[in-house]
Design a protein around this motif. Structure first.
Motif, PDB file in Angstrom:
ATOM      1  N   SER A  66     -11.279  14.353 -20.227  1.00  0.00           N
ATOM      2  CA  SER A  66     -11.620  13.785 -18.914  1.00  0.00           C
ATOM      3  C   SER A  66     -10.848  12.495 -18.658  1.00  0.00           C
ATOM      4  N   THR A  67     -10.740  11.645 -19.666  1.00  0.00           N
ATOM      5  CA  THR A  67      -9.988  10.408 -19.519  1.00  0.00           C
ATOM      6  C   THR A  67      -8.508  10.687 -19.296  1.00  0.00           C
ATOM      7  N   GLN A  68      -7.981  11.659 -20.040  1.00  0.00           N
ATOM      8  CA  GLN A  68      -6.575  12.013 -19.877  1.00  0.00           C
ATOM      9  C   GLN A  68      -6.309  12.535 -18.464  1.00  0.00           C
ATOM     10  N   LEU A  69      -7.155  13.412 -17.959  1.00  0.00           N
ATOM     11  CA  LEU A  69      -6.984  13.913 -16.590  1.00  0.00           C
ATOM     12  C   LEU A  69      -7.137  12.802 -15.562  1.00  0.00           C
ATOM     13  N   PHE A  70      -8.096  11.912 -15.786  1.00  0.00           N
ATOM     14  CA  PHE A  70      -8.301  10.821 -14.839  1.00  0.00           C
ATOM     15  C   PHE A  70      -7.042   9.967 -14.711  1.00  0.00           C
ATOM     16  N   PHE A  71      -6.473   9.565 -15.840  1.00  0.00           N
ATOM     17  CA  PHE A  71      -5.277   8.722 -15.779  1.00  0.00           C
ATOM     18  C   PHE A  71      -4.058   9.489 -15.278  1.00  0.00           C
ATOM     19  N   LEU A  72      -3.977  10.772 -15.575  1.00  0.00           N
ATOM     20  CA  LEU A  72      -2.889  11.590 -15.046  1.00  0.00           C
ATOM     21  C   LEU A  72      -2.965  11.687 -13.526  1.00  0.00           C
ATOM     22  N   PHE A  73      -4.153  11.972 -13.014  1.00  0.00           N
ATOM     23  CA  PHE A  73      -4.312  12.071 -11.562  1.00  0.00           C
ATOM     24  C   PHE A  73      -4.160  10.715 -10.879  1.00  0.00           C
ATOM     25  N   LYS A  74      -4.598   9.663 -11.547  1.00  0.00           N
ATOM     26  CA  LYS A  74      -4.456   8.329 -10.971  1.00  0.00           C
ATOM     27  C   LYS A  74      -2.981   7.934 -10.904  1.00  0.00           C
ATOM     28  N   ARG A  75      -2.211   8.276 -11.939  1.00  0.00           N
ATOM     29  CA  ARG A  75      -0.779   7.963 -11.933  1.00  0.00           C
ATOM     30  C   ARG A  75      -0.054   8.724 -10.825  1.00  0.00           C
ATOM     31  N   ASN A  76      -0.479   9.951 -10.552  1.00  0.00           N
ATOM     32  CA  ASN A  76       0.158  10.765  -9.510  1.00  0.00           C
ATOM     33  C   ASN A  76      -0.464  10.565  -8.128  1.00  0.00           C
ATOM     34  N   ASP A  77      -1.332   9.573  -8.000  1.00  0.00           N
ATOM     35  CA  ASP A  77      -1.981   9.229  -6.727  1.00  0.00           C
ATOM     36  C   ASP A  77      -2.818  10.373  -6.160  1.00  0.00           C
ATOM     37  N   TRP A  78      -3.473  11.103  -7.052  1.00  0.00           N
ATOM     38  CA  TRP A  78      -4.381  12.138  -6.589  1.00  0.00           C
ATOM     39  C   TRP A  78      -5.793  11.601  -6.435  1.00  0.00           C
ATOM     40  N   ILE A  79      -6.118  10.570  -7.160  1.00  0.00           N
ATOM     41  CA  ILE A  79      -7.474  10.029  -7.112  1.00  0.00           C
ATOM     42  C   ILE A  79      -7.507   8.695  -6.397  1.00  0.00           C
ATOM     43  N   SER A  80      -6.656   7.775  -6.805  1.00  0.00           N
ATOM     44  CA  SER A  80      -6.682   6.454  -6.180  1.00  0.00           C
ATOM     45  C   SER A  80      -5.882   6.481  -4.884  1.00  0.00           C
ATOM     46  N   ASP A  81      -6.082   5.458  -4.068  1.00  0.00           N
ATOM     47  CA  ASP A  81      -5.315   5.341  -2.833  1.00  0.00           C
ATOM     48  C   ASP A  81      -3.865   5.020  -3.193  1.00  0.00           C
ATOM     49  N   PRO A  82      -2.906   5.615  -2.486  1.00  0.00           N
ATOM     50  CA  PRO A  82      -1.507   5.364  -2.813  1.00  0.00           C
ATOM     51  C   PRO A  82      -1.108   3.903  -2.628  1.00  0.00           C
ATOM     52  N   ASP A  83      -1.686   3.228  -1.657  1.00  0.00           N
ATOM     53  CA  ASP A  83      -1.403   1.813  -1.459  1.00  0.00           C
ATOM     54  C   ASP A  83      -2.673   1.125  -0.988  1.00  0.00           C
ATOM     55  N   PRO A  84      -2.751  -0.200  -1.107  1.00  0.00           N
ATOM     56  CA  PRO A  84      -3.997  -0.879  -0.745  1.00  0.00           C
ATOM     57  C   PRO A  84      -4.315  -0.825   0.740  1.00  0.00           C
ATOM     58  N   HIS A  85      -3.326  -0.529   1.566  1.00  0.00           N
ATOM     59  CA  HIS A  85      -3.556  -0.497   3.012  1.00  0.00           C
ATOM     60  C   HIS A  85      -3.806   0.910   3.529  1.00  0.00           C
ATOM     61  N   SER A  86      -4.092   1.848   2.638  1.00  0.00           N
ATOM     62  CA  SER A  86      -4.240   3.242   3.072  1.00  0.00           C
ATOM     63  C   SER A  86      -5.480   3.438   3.938  1.00  0.00           C
ATOM     64  N   ARG A  87      -6.513   2.634   3.741  1.00  0.00           N
ATOM     65  CA  ARG A  87      -7.691   2.765   4.604  1.00  0.00           C
ATOM     66  C   ARG A  87      -7.334   2.381   6.032  1.00  0.00           C
ATOM     67  N   ALA A  88      -6.475   1.380   6.190  1.00  0.00           N
ATOM     68  CA  ALA A  88      -6.018   1.011   7.530  1.00  0.00           C
ATOM     69  C   ALA A  88      -5.154   2.118   8.125  1.00  0.00           C
ATOM     70  N   VAL A  89      -4.360   2.773   7.270  1.00  0.00           N
ATOM     71  CA  VAL A  89      -3.523   3.870   7.749  1.00  0.00           C
ATOM     72  C   VAL A  89      -4.390   5.033   8.206  1.00  0.00           C
ATOM     73  N   LEU A  90      -5.497   5.312   7.467  1.00  0.00           N
ATOM     74  CA  LEU A  90      -6.352   6.423   7.857  1.00  0.00           C
ATOM     75  C   LEU A  90      -7.120   6.127   9.137  1.00  0.00           C
ATOM     76  N   SER A  91      -7.363   4.852   9.448  1.00  0.00           N
ATOM     77  CA  SER A  91      -8.071   4.545  10.687  1.00  0.00           C
ATOM     78  C   SER A  91      -7.115   4.320  11.843  1.00  0.00           C
ATOM     79  N   ARG A  92      -5.806   4.361  11.585  1.00  0.00           N
ATOM     80  CA  ARG A  92      -4.823   4.125  12.629  1.00  0.00           C
ATOM     81  C   ARG A  92      -4.836   5.169  13.743  1.00  0.00           C
ATOM     82  N   PRO A  93      -5.138   6.468  13.505  1.00  0.00           N
ATOM     83  CA  PRO A  93      -5.131   7.424  14.618  1.00  0.00           C
ATOM     84  C   PRO A  93      -6.064   7.036  15.746  1.00  0.00           C
ATOM     85  N   ILE A  94      -7.173   6.374  15.446  1.00  0.00           N
ATOM     86  CA  ILE A  94      -8.077   5.944  16.505  1.00  0.00           C
ATOM     87  C   ILE A  94      -7.387   4.916  17.390  1.00  0.00           C
ATOM     88  N   LEU A  95      -6.632   3.984  16.765  1.00  0.00           N
ATOM     89  CA  LEU A  95      -5.900   2.985  17.517  1.00  0.00           C
ATOM     90  C   LEU A  95      -4.815   3.633  18.352  1.00  0.00           C
TER      91      LEU A  95
END
Length: 148
Positions: free
Chosen positions: A91-120
C-alpha cells in the motif's frame, strides 16, 4: 420606395450577421464548458482509480491469508505479521508511486483554482454575450432601449 426597401434589406442582413455571430459565440462557450468539465472528470477519475488500487491491496492480501488451506506461516504468529507487512508495504509503495505520477496528489498547488476557473470563464463569457445582445437589440430599435 426602392431606397427604403434597400435600407430595410441592409438592416436585415446586419441582424442576420449579428445573430450568426452570437450563435457562434454561444456555441463556442458551451463547447469550452464541456471540454473543461471533461478535463475535470478525467482528473477526478484518475484520483479515484489510484485510491481504489491502494484499497485493493489489503483486500487481496487478507483474502489470500483468509483461505482455509495451509499457506506459509499457517497457524503461526509470523503469518499475521507477514500479512500486515505485505499490506503496509504494498500500500505504501502504491501510494508513493501514484503520488509521484500525480494520480493522487494535486499536480500543482494552484490546481483548486484551476478547477474553479470554468465558473469564472462562464461568468465573463455570459457578461460579454449579454453586452453583445443588448448592443444588438439597441441597434435593431434604432438606438433606443425600451427595456431600461
Amino acid at each position: 420606395m426602392g431606397p427604403y426597401f434597400q435600407d430595410v434589406y441592409d438592416h436585415v442582413l446586419c441582424a442576420m450577421k449579428w445573430t450568426e455571430s452570437l450563435r457562434d459565440l454561444a456555441t463556442s462557450i458551451l463547447e469550452a464548458n464541456l471540454a473543461l468539465q471533461g478535463n475535470r472528470l478525467n482528473v477526478i477519475t484518475k484520483k479515484v482509480t489510484g485510491y481504489a488500487a491502494i484499497i485493493a491491496v489489503p483486500t487481496a492480501v487478507t483474502g489470500f491469508y483468509g483461505q482455509n488451506v495451509p499457506y506459509p506461516g499457517f497457524s503461526e504468529i509470523g503469518g499475521f505479521f507477514s500479512s500486515v507487512a505485505l499490506i503496509v508495504g504494498f500500500s505504501t509503495q502504491l501510494f508513493f508511486l501514484f503520488k509521484r505520477n500525480d494520480w493522487i496528489s494535486d499536480p500543482d498547488p494552484h490546481s483548486r483554482a484551476v478547477l474553479s476557473r470554468p465558473i469564472l470563464i462562464d461568468a465573463l463569457m455570459a457578461r460579454r454575450l449579454w453586452a453583445l445582445l443588448t448592443h444588438f437589440l439597441a441597434r435593431l430599435n434604432g438606438g433606443s432601449r425600451p427595456w431600461h
